[in-house]
Design a protein around this motif. Structure first.
Motif, PDB file in Angstrom:
ATOM      1  N   SER A 155       0.673  -1.236  -0.051  1.00 19.86           N
ATOM      2  CA  SER A 155       0.111   0.234  -0.004  1.00 19.86           C
ATOM      3  C   SER A 155       0.601   1.348   0.106  1.00 19.86           C
ATOM      4  CB  SER A 155      -0.912   0.008   1.337  1.00 19.86           C
ATOM      5  OG  SER A 155      -0.089  -0.121   2.424  1.00 19.86           O
ATOM      6  N   PRO A 156       2.094   1.357   0.823  1.00 17.79           N
ATOM      7  CA  PRO A 156       2.899   2.592   0.654  1.00 17.79           C
ATOM      8  C   PRO A 156       3.718   2.790  -0.519  1.00 17.79           C
ATOM      9  CG  PRO A 156       3.773   1.065   2.102  1.00 17.79           C
ATOM     10  CD  PRO A 156       2.428   0.505   1.739  1.00 17.79           C
ATOM     11  N   ARG A 157       3.997   3.763  -1.167  1.00 18.82           N
ATOM     12  CA  ARG A 157       4.879   4.170  -2.057  1.00 18.82           C
ATOM     13  C   ARG A 157       6.119   3.687  -1.668  1.00 18.82           C
ATOM     14  NH1 ARG A 157       4.219   9.850  -5.054  1.00 18.82           N
ATOM     15  NH2 ARG A 157       5.528   8.846  -6.256  1.00 18.82           N
ATOM     16  N   ARG A 158       7.038   3.304  -2.276  1.00 19.46           N
ATOM     17  CA  ARG A 158       8.511   2.761  -2.045  1.00 19.46           C
ATOM     18  C   ARG A 158       9.467   2.767  -3.354  1.00 19.46           C
ATOM     19  NH1 ARG A 158       7.900  -3.981  -1.636  1.00 19.46           N
ATOM     20  NH2 ARG A 158       7.444  -4.069  -3.921  1.00 19.46           N
ATOM     21  N   LYS A 159      10.746   2.773  -3.031  1.00 21.70           N
ATOM     22  CA  LYS A 159      11.514   2.768  -3.964  1.00 21.70           C
ATOM     23  C   LYS A 159      12.445   1.787  -3.851  1.00 21.70           C
ATOM     24  CE  LYS A 159      14.572   6.183  -1.377  1.00 21.70           C
ATOM     25  NZ  LYS A 159      15.461   7.459  -1.549  1.00 21.70           N
TER      26      LYS A 159
END
Length: 208
Positions: free
Chosen positions: A7-11
């Protein structure tokens, strides 16, 4: 089935790729080759300068040659990239000591004992640790299925994982000779239903 999307954005930060390939040789032995590649998704500074994203941090190989008993008869290791260059790579010849080890008999523990701490390379040893299950897959198709099922010797991989538990449906269907009826909960009077203890076949000697 893929992992569910987070669900959270990530890199991305780090990627490790391990590849294994096996071969049957004309002399009746088997080669198993493993490769480990580590890369970063970002540039970072090292003493030698900037290490660019995507360039190998670790890149190493190990090849073992083994016989039908899973005993290693030849072994070689080498590096294409390592963080400390020759200081890392100088340990490669030590992995010739894999010779004589059996891939299914305490292999990972023997690797830890022989190549632990300063006696080895942690990444090369991690790569060696994936060899046993790949060796099993290498040999799985070398005999016909019916021959394996009719064998007088219990297949070594039974009870080696959840699906191949001897009281499970897969063994009941594929290896009925070695199937064990599941034990039932103990009755109130103390009697035990199902298979007696002396009917249970000991676990295989495959490596954990």
């Amino acid at each position: 089935m893929s992992l569910p999307s987070p669900s959270p954005r990530r890199k991305p930060l780090h990627e490790r790729t391990i590849q294994l390939r096996s071969y049957v040789r004309e002399d009746g032995l088997y080669d198993l080759e493993a490769e480990l590649l580590d890369t970063k998704a970002y540039d970072f500074t090292r003493r030698q300068g900037v290490h660019k994203a995507g360039q190998p941090v670790h890149h190493m190989h190990v090849r073992v040659t083994f016989d039908t008993s899973f005993t290693i008869v030849d072994a070689v290791a080498c590096y294409d990239a390592a963080p400390y260059g020759d200081q890392c790579m100088s340990i490669a010849p030590a992995y010739a000591d894999l010779v004589g080890m059996n891939l299914l008999r305490g292999f990972r523990q023997r690797v830890k004992e022989r190549f632990g701490r300063t006696a080895g390379c942690i990444h090369m040893s991690e790569l060696a640790a994936v060899l046993p299950t790949a060796a099993v897959q290498t040999m799985a198709g070398q005999e016909g299925g019916e021959a394996r099922r009719a064998s007088e010797t219990r297949p070594f991989h039974l009870d080696g994982c959840h699906a191949l538990r001897v009281d499970g449906p897969v063994v009941a269907r594929e290896y009925p000779r070695w199937y064990v009826t599941p034990q039932q909960p103990q009755a109130a009077g103390g009697a035990t239903c199902g298979t007696e203890l002396d009917e249970v076949i000991p676990s295989s000697s495959s490596d954990s």
